[in-house]
Design a protein around this motif. Structure first.
Motif, PDB file in Angstrom:
ATOM      1  N   PRO A  58      -4.257   5.026  -0.072  1.00  0.00           N
ATOM      2  CA  PRO A  58      -5.546   4.386   0.417  1.00  0.00           C
ATOM      3  C   PRO A  58      -6.769   5.229   0.042  1.00  0.00           C
ATOM      4  CG  PRO A  58      -3.947   4.077   2.093  1.00  0.00           C
ATOM      5  CD  PRO A  58      -3.422   5.031   0.777  1.00  0.00           C
ATOM      6  N   ALA A 114      -7.623   4.423  -3.736  1.00  0.00           N
ATOM      7  CA  ALA A 114      -6.952   3.212  -4.364  1.00  0.00           C
ATOM      8  C   ALA A 114      -8.155   2.655  -5.438  1.00  0.00           C
ATOM      9  CB  ALA A 114      -6.876   2.188  -3.170  1.00  0.00           C
ATOM     10  N   ASN A 139      -3.847  -1.779   5.678  1.00  0.00           N
ATOM     11  CA  ASN A 139      -2.736  -1.427   4.917  1.00  0.00           C
ATOM     12  C   ASN A 139      -1.364  -1.279   5.603  1.00  0.00           C
ATOM     13  OD1 ASN A 139      -4.702  -0.397   2.777  1.00  0.00           O
ATOM     14  ND2 ASN A 139      -5.339   1.286   3.927  1.00  0.00           N
ATOM     15  N   ARG A 140      -0.414  -1.902   4.709  1.00  0.00           N
ATOM     16  CA  ARG A 140       0.873  -2.107   5.003  1.00  0.00           C
ATOM     17  C   ARG A 140       1.814  -1.577   3.755  1.00  0.00           C
ATOM     18  NH1 ARG A 140      -1.667  -2.863   8.770  1.00  0.00           N
ATOM     19  NH2 ARG A 140      -1.880  -4.735  10.149  1.00  0.00           N
ATOM     20  N   THR A 141       2.832  -0.839   4.170  1.00  0.00           N
ATOM     21  CA  THR A 141       3.585  -0.233   3.178  1.00  0.00           C
ATOM     22  C   THR A 141       4.821  -1.235   2.565  1.00  0.00           C
ATOM     23  OG1 THR A 141       5.174   0.666   4.767  1.00  0.00           O
ATOM     24  CG2 THR A 141       3.315   1.991   4.044  1.00  0.00           C
ATOM     25  N   SER A 178       0.900  -1.218   0.091  1.00  0.00           N
ATOM     26  CA  SER A 178       0.101   0.055  -0.097  1.00  0.00           C
ATOM     27  C   SER A 178       0.989   1.191  -0.001  1.00  0.00           C
ATOM     28  CB  SER A 178      -1.201   0.074   1.068  1.00  0.00           C
ATOM     29  OG  SER A 178      -1.593   1.232   1.388  1.00  0.00           O
ATOM     30  N   GLN A 193      -2.002  -7.494  -0.747  1.00  0.00           N
ATOM     31  CA  GLN A 193      -1.149  -7.951   0.477  1.00  0.00           C
ATOM     32  C   GLN A 193      -1.578  -9.460   0.757  1.00  0.00           C
ATOM     33  OE1 GLN A 193      -1.230  -5.332   3.919  1.00  0.00           O
ATOM     34  NE2 GLN A 193      -1.260  -7.125   5.244  1.00  0.00           N
TER      35      GLN A 193
END
Length: 254
Positions: free
Chosen positions: A224, A227, A16-18, A9, A248
């Motif tokens: 986000p 998206a 959400n995770r980067t 993300s 993810q």
């Protein structure tokens, strides 16, 4: 080759995770907040980290990884990046102010962190994987990566605006199955994308015209807020290309 998507993300909040990808069980491509998806035992297996660039969403959990495993590993975690990126990490992260300098902890002769300079175009072999630093164009020094195994290959743009040299490098790659391509902003924020050297759908699709292959294009780094809108614009205006949204938890085999 097996690539597990721990985070993809362009922001945080909720699930959400980067950006952070796990190649096999011991190699990371970037170390954003997605790294927190791994268990302690999985973290202990990490031996190499290939960093595209030094922005926080791509390196946020690297300091925490080292702090977590420092007392349990006998060999260092090797961080591969360009000289410019390693300079940023040394100067602004591992500087005893933001975070301890793990390149000398627990001792200079047996530190948990080892920096390895990886020039643009250089290739490193880790197990069966050959990892090559690809050109990228961002607001700070940055690269993408080509991951090549015995039976296929995958490319990751990292964070990048239109970079002809990136596509030139890919056009000569045999058995390229996937291209993970960032598109951070929707078209309504195309000017922000331009000045921050990210893609919006319009600029991304135009850039993709430089590519002559047929790999599946997986979209990553979506902000986000927009998206869904961004993916709608990509699917509407890029109908000629095999697009899908990177997820993810997804596992890519190549």
């Amino acid at each position: 080759m097996r690539l597990r998507i721990l985070g993809c993300s362009g922001g945080i909040g909720g699930a959400n995770r980067t950006t952070c990808f796990l190649l096999g069980d011991n190699v990371l491509i970037d170390a954003g907040t997605g790294l927190g998806e791994l268990s302690y035992d999985e973290l202990l297996r990490i031996e190499h980290v290939f960093v595209t660039h030094a922005h926080l969403d791509h390196i946020a959990c690297l300091p925490m990884l080292l702090d977590t495993v420092v007392g349990a590993r006998t060999q260092p975690v090797v961080v591969h990046a360009t000289a410019e990126t390693l300079h940023i990490l040394r100067t602004h992260i591992f500087n005893w102010q933001v975070w301890p300098d793990f390149s000398v902890i627990p001792g200079p002769d047996h530190a948990i962190l080892k920096f390895e300079t990886m020039p643009l175009g250089d290739t490193r072999q880790v197990g069966d994987a050959h990892i090559t630093a690809l050109p990228a164009l961002h607001t700070i020094p940055a690269v993408g990566y080509l991951l090549a195994g015995p039976d296929g290959a995958l490319a990751f743009s990292g964070d990048s605006a239109d970079c002809p040299a990136f596509w030139h490098a890919l056009n000569g790659v045999d058995k390229l199955k996937y291209v993970i391509l960032e598109t951070a902003f929707s078209n309504r924020e195309h000017e922000l994308a331009r000045v921050s050297r990210h893609f919006a759908p319009g600029s991304m699709i135009a850039s993709l015209g430089r590519y002559t292959g047929d790999a599946e294009i997986l979209i990553t780094h979506l902000k986000p807020q927009d998206a869904d809108l961004t993916m709608q614009e990509i699917m509407r205006d890029g109908a000629l290309y095999p697009f899908s949204r990177l997820q993810q938890g997804q596992v890519l085999e190549f």
